[in-house]
Write a protein that holds these residues in place. Structure first.
Motif, PDB file in Angstrom:
ATOM      1  N   PHE A   1       0.802  -1.220   0.000  1.00  0.00           N
ATOM      2  CA  PHE A   1       0.000   0.000   0.000  1.00  0.00           C
ATOM      3  C   PHE A   1       0.834   1.268   0.000  1.00  0.00           C
ATOM      4  O   PHE A   1       2.066   1.210  -0.091  1.00  0.00           O
ATOM      5  CB  PHE A   1      -1.072   0.000   1.086  1.00  0.00           C
TER       6      PHE A   1
ATOM      7  N   PHE B   1       3.926   3.465   4.836  1.00  0.00           N
ATOM      8  CA  PHE B   1       4.030   2.637   6.040  1.00  0.00           C
ATOM      9  C   PHE B   1       4.000   1.164   5.686  1.00  0.00           C
ATOM     10  O   PHE B   1       3.369   0.362   6.320  1.00  0.00           O
ATOM     11  CB  PHE B   1       2.900   2.961   7.027  1.00  0.00           C
ATOM     12  N   ASN B   2       4.659   0.838   4.593  1.00  0.00           N
ATOM     13  CA  ASN B   2       4.650  -0.525   4.105  1.00  0.00           C
ATOM     14  C   ASN B   2       5.602  -1.426   4.873  1.00  0.00           C
ATOM     15  O   ASN B   2       5.382  -2.611   4.938  1.00  0.00           O
ATOM     16  CB  ASN B   2       5.089  -0.529   2.651  1.00  0.00           C
ATOM     17  N   LEU B   3       6.671  -0.812   5.363  1.00  0.00           N
ATOM     18  CA  LEU B   3       7.757  -1.620   5.931  1.00  0.00           C
ATOM     19  C   LEU B   3       7.966  -1.285   7.395  1.00  0.00           C
ATOM     20  O   LEU B   3       7.696  -0.166   7.836  1.00  0.00           O
ATOM     21  CB  LEU B   3       9.058  -1.353   5.165  1.00  0.00           C
ATOM     22  N   LEU B   4       8.470  -2.298   8.106  1.00  0.00           N
ATOM     23  CA  LEU B   4       8.816  -2.056   9.503  1.00  0.00           C
ATOM     24  C   LEU B   4      10.171  -1.357   9.551  1.00  0.00           C
ATOM     25  O   LEU B   4      11.163  -1.890   9.051  1.00  0.00           O
ATOM     26  CB  LEU B   4       8.860  -3.379  10.262  1.00  0.00           C
ATOM     27  N   PRO B   5      10.219  -0.168  10.149  1.00  0.00           N
ATOM     28  CA  PRO B   5      11.438   0.646  10.086  1.00  0.00           C
ATOM     29  C   PRO B   5      12.644   0.003  10.778  1.00  0.00           C
ATOM     30  O   PRO B   5      13.778   0.301  10.432  1.00  0.00           O
ATOM     31  CB  PRO B   5      11.047   1.945  10.793  1.00  0.00           C
ATOM     32  N   ALA B   6      12.394  -0.875  11.724  1.00  0.00           N
ATOM     33  CA  ALA B   6      13.520  -1.438  12.474  1.00  0.00           C
ATOM     34  C   ALA B   6      14.200  -2.575  11.730  1.00  0.00           C
ATOM     35  O   ALA B   6      15.293  -2.990  12.086  1.00  0.00           O
ATOM     36  CB  ALA B   6      13.043  -1.929  13.837  1.00  0.00           C
ATOM     37  N   LEU B   7      13.546  -3.095  10.666  1.00  0.00           N
ATOM     38  CA  LEU B   7      14.083  -4.263   9.966  1.00  0.00           C
ATOM     39  C   LEU B   7      14.737  -3.871   8.649  1.00  0.00           C
ATOM     40  O   LEU B   7      14.367  -2.871   8.036  1.00  0.00           O
ATOM     41  CB  LEU B   7      12.964  -5.264   9.684  1.00  0.00           C
TER      42      LEU B   7
ATOM     43  N   GLN C   1      14.870  -8.659   5.902  1.00  0.00           N
ATOM     44  CA  GLN C   1      14.056  -9.090   7.040  1.00  0.00           C
ATOM     45  C   GLN C   1      12.577  -8.772   6.809  1.00  0.00           C
ATOM     46  O   GLN C   1      11.703  -9.570   7.127  1.00  0.00           O
ATOM     47  CB  GLN C   1      14.521  -8.386   8.322  1.00  0.00           C
TER      48      GLN C   1
ATOM     49  N   LEU D   1       9.506 -11.524   6.497  1.00  0.00           N
ATOM     50  CA  LEU D   1       8.696 -11.469   7.712  1.00  0.00           C
ATOM     51  C   LEU D   1       7.484 -12.417   7.720  1.00  0.00           C
ATOM     52  O   LEU D   1       7.317 -13.185   8.669  1.00  0.00           O
ATOM     53  CB  LEU D   1       8.270 -10.020   7.961  1.00  0.00           C
TER      54      LEU D   1
ATOM     55  N   ARG E   1      17.970  -0.503   5.692  1.00  0.00           N
ATOM     56  CA  ARG E   1      16.716  -0.279   6.402  1.00  0.00           C
ATOM     57  C   ARG E   1      15.875   0.679   5.570  1.00  0.00           C
ATOM     58  O   ARG E   1      16.399   1.415   4.732  1.00  0.00           O
ATOM     59  CB  ARG E   1      16.982   0.343   7.766  1.00  0.00           C
TER      60      ARG E   1
ATOM     61  N   ARG F   1       7.808  -8.690  -0.683  1.00  0.00           N
ATOM     62  CA  ARG F   1       7.269  -9.340   0.507  1.00  0.00           C
ATOM     63  C   ARG F   1       5.905  -9.969   0.200  1.00  0.00           C
ATOM     64  O   ARG F   1       5.603 -11.079   0.625  1.00  0.00           O
ATOM     65  CB  ARG F   1       7.108  -8.322   1.640  1.00  0.00           C
TER      66      ARG F   1
END
Lengths: 814, 249
Positions: free
Chosen positions: B100, B103-109, B113, B117, B147, B163
């Motif tokens: 979408f 905010f598609n990805l987790l910022p910490a990974l 990763q 996920l 990242r 992903r």
């Protein structure tokens, strides 16, 4: 998924700093307590066992049984395997130097080298009854050096001059404070029956076998034992005294951990609400609720393990440092591995448990929240647990008050406990309502205050948790301070009742020397110093006693109204309770007394004044004494202290007087007071120091709440800056927020802590004396001020961060 | 993992009489008003409509993120209404992919990763060959260790696509995937998405209001006021614009 948990932890280590610090402090405390306990107990054991270290066998006589006579050690020496014996004498004497007069312990040290248990640092061993040695601390605090001669007052009032011929090297002496210890030759105690005898046995014989055969030979009242076993028993008795201290430390360590748990729970709640979108995304790509929860718990596990490991490591150092500060490390560093593992696991478990509720809440995040920003709701909803808590707090408080009024201790303690549990359950809700109330107040002020109020308002739950940690620490401090001052006032009140005269010195015969009286008169805080007339008389029914005659002024000053009133009838005589009974008279009864064989009419009253000088001495007015037994002997000095006098300074000056005149005996309130209040002061000061850890943790909590809310509100703060709020204004907003939290925390702490302090002190000393309530307003005001200082300190970092936010950040995309 | 699995029914996703109403009584709003749809395996479908036409709600319903007021959603024949949260979650991570706007990805990974996920969450080991194929075709191999904050918007979206594709889902939902990208990056991304979809036989449902984006689709569904207002097969930009104009009129 430990990788993900690690990535989250590693991505923003600064945000977890407060969790880490909180858990480090908590476990540090716990581990330090464990190490302190193990190290000090080992040290104490060595001290306790030291006097027996040179012997193989020790024989005790039964102190309850008839004294077997001074020659009983011979019976031990007669045993074929015994090569040497030494009696162990111990006695209490008064040490008199030019400077001081104090109680000292005098022990015998064997005349035979093989049975001596310490070495000499300098000088020689005592060779006769007029020589003695002392350890370095004794020499230091008594201001003595090897070669000096001092006077010892032995039990029956006879003075012996002794020369210090050597300094003993005893190693270390824990927990004894200023306790004077001297060792003299066996000859000093010649003719006395020792309580124990130590013995060396021939090489190649076993102590156990010797003990066994001695047991058969010696009378039943003499108990032989191997030195090894006796040391163990002595060590157990000695170390037992330290357990109370360990228990106190443990309690405060657990309180610190509770505060840490609150800070951790709050931090995780804030972090997870900031990561709500990430969590929703995780759920969107297929993480189950339990997986989300476990991820958070794994994070807690990681940070908890790191924190606990650091805490335990630092705790070992802190515990050892604490033990060496109290000079308890003679046994070297002792580390109980199970205890340290326990501290580590407790730290980890505390972190994980504290993260449990935030984790469960995060697990409930709907996946669809990843696609849009959802508003966060943050208040504390009223739930059944709060209702139960409020009910328990109210009931507990009512029961506690009832228990206090009815003077029923178990009831008030039960009420207090129920109330405390109730408070823990309900307080967060109550505080969140108060935070809401504070917003309404702040709104009236307008401007910055209003802005701060609005910020607090939008997350009352978070502010409530931060406040709760403060309430925990400040409440306990308020309780302790109140208990301490009430305890002190109660003890003083009790002593005032029991000892109408603050300072009393007497000589056994004749008058107190004028120089001594002048020294007492020179003491600053004494308002009235008098030398009453004294006369040795024989009163029928009481036997030989000292009759004391005082002036009307003194009688009035010490509250003896019966004596002060100018009676028209028979003169008043104050006697002790026991004497009144011995005379078979009632309070206020006028009787004929035969004094030195002549009949005199007196009106008798029981009064504590009659025991002011230690022994019971009836007190009459000076003119009455002159009428009965004329003379000019003034064998006593009585003084009353001004209200609010510094009793510690007074005690010190009196000890100087006593040092100058070895013939006088001191009594009075002063002599009793110091012992009691010293113990109280040590306990209270120790507890307050321990609570500092809790306070540091709660200030971390406040700082954390503010700094995370700054992170969260970056856009909003930037917008405010764009709309014209100055940097100073931004800082002020944060300062007001912190101040509200601090003031709320302090006020609640006081409101809760003061009654608990009163109940607590009542529980300890309430039964023995009427409670004199003394709320230490000055100290409590200090609590309030320190809360504000904590708040101010907590705003430093968040303010710096907030001030760096550029106004343009408010205009960018989400 | 194998894309060539033959299913009896070639319908990847089906909606039957889907209705979603928000609120109740006077203030009730009908966001989706009786939509029936079918998506075949390997099809790239764009759902278009103006703001408030209900296309986001429709996508949430189709993806099992929201429950319909009435009607049914079937993913490879499985009725979502019958699933509890745990089974719905599992179906989402195994059979549905998401891409979408932001905010598609987790910022910490890292990118890798992030891509792995969903597989990690279901405890599966990734098929390295398939991973390499996807990563290669999306040209993100040299970005795997980075990242999200170290990547451009287009790169982040390609990682999100990787992903979504790696689990071999029944359907990939793309919600305005080019919304946060500049025009040329957006078009390159759509090209990659289309290419990957074709190569893997992947069903893709894309919600967009960009007429140019819609032209990458095999079929365009036009939505208005929560109802279906027409279908275009492999349309040109002009055809889409004309149809949109008609719908909005």
């Amino acid at each position: 998924m430990p990788g993900y948990a690690w990535a989250q932890t590693a991505a923003h280590p600064a945000r977890l700093a407060s969790v880490l610090s909180a858990i480090v402090l908590g476990t540090l405390f716990l581990a330090a307590t464990a190490v302190f306990a193990a190290t000090s107990s080992a040290g104490l054991r060595i001290v306790a066992a030291a006097p027996l270290s040179a012997a193989d066998v020790i024989v005790d006589r039964d102190p309850e049984a008839a004294d077997p006579g001074a020659g009983w050690p011979e019976q031990v020496a007669e045993h074929p395997d015994v090569t040497a014996t030494a009696p162990l004498h111990a006695g209490t004497v008064q040490l008199v130097t030019d400077e001081i007069r104090a109680t000292a312990n005098l022990y015998s040290i064997s005349d035979r080298d093989e049975l001596r248990w310490f070495e000499l640092a300098e000088g020689e061993w005592p060779a006769n009854a007029a020589e003695m040695v002392a350890d370095a601390p004794t020499l230091d605090s008594a201001g003595l050096a090897v070669g000096d001669t001092v006077s010892l007052l032995v039990g029956d009032g006879e003075t012996t001059d002794m020369t210090v011929v050597g300094a003993a090297d005893i190693g270390f002496r824990p927990l004894t404070g200023v306790q004077y210890q001297f060792y003299t030759s066996e000859g000093f105690f010649a003719g006395e029956s020792p309580l124990s005898v130590t013995a060396d046995i021939a090489d190649g014989t076993s102590p156990e076998a010797v003990v066994e055969s001695m047991g058969a030979d010696l009378p039943d009242d003499l108990h032989p034992m191997t030195a090894e076993e006796q040391s163990r028993l002595a060590a157990d008795r000695f170390a037992g005294g330290a357990q109370q201290l360990e228990l106190i430390l443990l309690v405060f360590a657990l309180i610190a951990l509770l505060a840490a748990a609150l800070v951790i729970a709050n931090t995780f709640t804030i972090l997870l609400s900031q990561r709500r979108r990430d969590t929703a995304l995780l759920r969107l790509v297929g993480a189950e609720r339990s997986q989300v929860r476990n991820l958070v718990l794994a994070e807690a596990l990681i940070i908890g393990s790191i924190g606990s490991a650091i805490g335990v490591a630092a705790g070992v150092g802190a515990g050892y440092a604490g033990a060496s500060l109290m000079e308890l490390t003679g046994g070297g560093l002792h580390v109980g591995v199970p205890a340290l593992a326990g501290a580590f696991l407790t730290g980890v478990a505390t972190t994980v448990c504290a993260a449990w509720f935030p984790a469960r809440k995060a697990a409930g995040t709907a996946p669809v929240e990843a696609l849009r920003s959802a508003p966060l709701q943050n208040g504390v909803r009223f739930r059944s647990v709060h209702a139960v808590g409020l009910a328990a707090a109210a009931t507990g408080a009512a029961v506690m008050v009832f228990g206090m009024l009815a003077e029923n201790l178990p009831v008030s303690i039960a009420g207090g406990s129920v109330g405390a549990v109730g408070l823990l359950m309900a307080l967060r809700y109550a505080i969140s309502r108060l935070v809401g109330g504070a917003d309404r107040l702040l709104r009236l002020r307008g401007g910055i205050a209003e802005l701060a109020g609005a910020n607090l308002r939008r997350n009352t739950g978070r502010a409530a948790t931060a406040t709760l940690t403060l309430v925990l620490g400040l409440g306990l401090i308020a309780a302790l301070a109140t208990a301490a001052s009430t305890g002190r006032a109660t003890i003083d009140g009790d002593l005032d009742d029991r000892f109408p005269v603050d300072v009393s010195a007497r000589v056994d015969t004749g008058s107190v020397p004028a120089a001594t009286v002048d020294m007492v008169r020179d003491i600053d805080d004494l308002v009235l110093v008098e030398t009453p007339r004294t006369e040795q008389v024989t009163v029928e029914g009481l036997g030989e006693t000292t009759l004391v005659g005082v002036s009307p002024e003194l009688a009035r000053a010490v509250g003896a109204e019966d004596l002060a009133a100018d009676g028209t009838g028979a003169p008043a005589m104050l006697v002790s309770e026991d004497q009144l009974n011995a005379l078979g008279a009632a309070q206020g009864e006028t009787v004929d007394l035969s004094v030195d064989g002549e009949a005199h009419r007196f009106t008798l009253y029981a009064s504590e004044l009659a025991t002011s000088s230690g022994a019971a001495s009836p007190v009459v007015r000076e003119e009455a004494l002159d009428a009965v037994a004329p003379g000019d002997e003034r064998g006593m000095v009585w003084g009353t202290a001004a209200a609010g006098a510094d009793y510690d300074a007074l005690a010190e000056q009196m000890s100087r007087v006593a040092g100058a005149d070895p013939a006088i005996t001191l009594s009075g309130a002063l002599a009793e007071r110091t012992g009691l209040t010293d113990v109280l002061d040590v306990l209270v000061n120790l507890s307050l120091a321990m609570l500092l850890v809790t306070m540091v943790i709660s200030s971390l909590g406040v700082a954390n709440t503010l700094s995370l809310s700054v992170l969260e509100r970056t856009r909003e703060l930037a917008l405010l800056r764009a709309l014209g709020l100055t940097r100073g204004g931004l800082r002020s907003t944060l300062a007001v927020e912190a101040a509200v939290i601090a003031v709320l925390g302090a006020l609640l702490g006081l409101v809760i802590g003061i009654p608990y302090g009163l109940v607590g002190v009542n529980a300890v000393i309430g039964g023995t004396a009427p409670l004199v309530v003394a709320v230490p307003w000055a100290e409590l005001a200090l609590v309030l001020v320190s809360a504000l200082v904590i708040a101010a300190a907590a705003t430093v970092l968040p303010s710096r961060r907030a001030a760096r936010i550029a106004p343009a950040e408010g205009l960018g995309a989400d | 993992m194998n894309k060539q699995t033959i299913t009896v029914d070639d319908t990847a996703l089906e909606a039957v009489d889907l209705v979603k109403r928000f609120g109740g009584g006077e203030t009730a709003v009908t966001a989706v008003a009786g939509v029936s749809l079918g998506f075949s395996r390997g099809e790239f479908v764009a759902v278009m409509g103006p703001s408030g036409s209900g296309k986001s709600t429709l996508m949430n319903l189709l993806a099992g993120l929201d429950t319909p007021t009435s009607g049914r959603v079937l993913v490879e024949g499985t009725d979502l209404a019958g699933l509890d949260d745990r089974r719905l979650t599992r179906l989402r991570r195994e059979r549905i992919g998401f891409v979408f706007q932001a905010f598609n990805l987790l910022p910490a990974l890292t990118a890798e990763q992030n891509i792995l996920l969903p597989l990690k969450l279901s405890g599966r080991t990734p098929d390295r060959a398939f991973f390499d194929e996807i990563v290669g075709s999306l040209r993100i191999r040299d970005r795997l260790g980075h990242r999200p904050s170290e990547m451009s918007g287009g790169q982040q979206q390609r990682v999100a696509i990787a992903r979504a594709l790696l689990t071999g889902p029944a359907v990939v939902f793309a919600d305005e995937p080019t919304g946060a990208l500049d025009v040329s990056t957006g078009h390159e991304l759509l090209g990659r998405l289309r290419e990957a979809g074709t190569r893997l036989g992947q069903t893709i449902v894309m919600v967009t209001h960009d007429p140019v984006a819609a032209t990458y689709a095999d079929r365009v569904l036009l939505l208005s006021d929560g109802a279906l207002h027409g279908t275009l097969e492999r349309p040109t930009t002009d055809e889409v614009l004309a149809a949109m104009a008609r719908t909005e009129a």
